[in-house]
Write a protein that holds these residues in place. Sequence first.
Motif, PDB file in Angstrom:
ATOM      1  N   ASN A   9      64.330 -50.039  69.625  1.00 40.17           N
ATOM      2  CA  ASN A   9      64.094 -49.958  71.061  1.00 40.17           C
ATOM      3  C   ASN A   9      64.126 -48.485  71.452  1.00 40.17           C
ATOM      4  O   ASN A   9      65.161 -47.826  71.334  1.00 40.17           O
ATOM      5  N   TYR A  10      63.015 -47.956  71.928  1.00 39.09           N
ATOM      6  CA  TYR A  10      62.944 -46.538  72.279  1.00 39.09           C
ATOM      7  C   TYR A  10      63.876 -46.195  73.433  1.00 39.09           C
ATOM      8  O   TYR A  10      64.353 -45.064  73.531  1.00 39.09           O
ATOM      9  N   MET A  11      64.189 -47.162  74.278  1.00 34.07           N
ATOM     10  CA  MET A  11      65.099 -46.890  75.394  1.00 34.07           C
ATOM     11  C   MET A  11      66.497 -46.550  74.884  1.00 34.07           C
ATOM     12  O   MET A  11      67.233 -45.825  75.542  1.00 34.07           O
ATOM     13  N   TYR A  48      59.953 -51.716  72.250  1.00 35.48           N
ATOM     14  CA  TYR A  48      60.122 -51.750  70.801  1.00 35.48           C
ATOM     15  C   TYR A  48      58.964 -51.027  70.124  1.00 35.48           C
ATOM     16  O   TYR A  48      57.795 -51.284  70.422  1.00 35.48           O
ATOM     17  N   ILE A  49      59.336 -50.117  69.226  1.00 38.75           N
ATOM     18  CA  ILE A  49      58.329 -49.329  68.522  1.00 38.75           C
ATOM     19  C   ILE A  49      58.734 -49.216  67.053  1.00 38.75           C
ATOM     20  O   ILE A  49      59.865 -49.503  66.683  1.00 38.75           O
ATOM     21  N   ASP A  54      54.219 -41.748  66.685  1.00 36.60           N
ATOM     22  CA  ASP A  54      53.025 -42.487  67.108  1.00 36.60           C
ATOM     23  C   ASP A  54      53.132 -42.903  68.562  1.00 36.60           C
ATOM     24  O   ASP A  54      52.166 -42.804  69.329  1.00 36.60           O
ATOM     25  N   PHE A  55      54.312 -43.368  68.952  1.00 37.45           N
ATOM     26  CA  PHE A  55      54.519 -43.812  70.327  1.00 37.45           C
ATOM     27  C   PHE A  55      54.360 -42.645  71.303  1.00 37.45           C
ATOM     28  O   PHE A  55      53.653 -42.743  72.303  1.00 37.45           O
ATOM     29  N   LEU A  56      55.016 -41.529  71.007  1.00 35.72           N
ATOM     30  CA  LEU A  56      54.993 -40.384  71.917  1.00 35.72           C
ATOM     31  C   LEU A  56      53.620 -39.724  71.987  1.00 35.72           C
ATOM     32  O   LEU A  56      53.245 -39.187  73.033  1.00 35.72           O
ATOM     33  N   SER A  57      52.858 -39.785  70.908  1.00 38.88           N
ATOM     34  CA  SER A  57      51.522 -39.182  70.928  1.00 38.88           C
ATOM     35  C   SER A  57      50.570 -39.955  71.835  1.00 38.88           C
ATOM     36  O   SER A  57      49.634 -39.381  72.392  1.00 38.88           O
ATOM     37  N   ALA A  58      50.812 -41.246  71.992  1.00 38.02           N
ATOM     38  CA  ALA A  58      49.950 -42.069  72.838  1.00 38.02           C
ATOM     39  C   ALA A  58      50.485 -42.230  74.258  1.00 38.02           C
ATOM     40  O   ALA A  58      49.801 -42.775  75.119  1.00 38.02           O
ATOM     41  N   LEU A  59      51.701 -41.756  74.510  1.00 40.04           N
ATOM     42  CA  LEU A  59      52.348 -41.953  75.807  1.00 40.04           C
ATOM     43  C   LEU A  59      52.024 -40.789  76.743  1.00 40.04           C
ATOM     44  O   LEU A  59      52.247 -39.629  76.394  1.00 40.04           O
TER      45      LEU A  59
END
Length: 121
Positions: A9-11, A48-49, A54-59
């Motif tokens: 969970n990124y949070m 969830y990631i 990858d998550f931060l590059s698309a956010l």
Amino acid sequence: MQISEEVHNYMETLVGQVLAQPEYIESFTHTQLSDLACLALSQLRPIYIRHDVDFLSALPEERLVQLKNHAVTAVENAKGMILEDRRQGRIDEIPVLFTKQKFDEDVELEWYETPILPTKP
């Protein structure tokens, strides 16, 4: 596959960053920090990631700032709950009463107490 190793969970990362600040580390015990994390995360929608990169590059940047603000707000709300902890000063000497029920073996069972399987003679 073990989800705990590959998915997170990124949070939790964002809440952890907030709790790592000196104002929290110096003011709260380890147990209180754990409680703060639980209370804060309970207020936030999980994201969830698998991979942070990858998550931060698309956010979008605006969304990341918004998520960080949500984490700060959730921790601040949880801080109020910890500071006003109802468990503090609680008397643990609450009397416990045990009662022994007396059963009358001759009383007929209610319909919902009747065994499903027939008894063998």
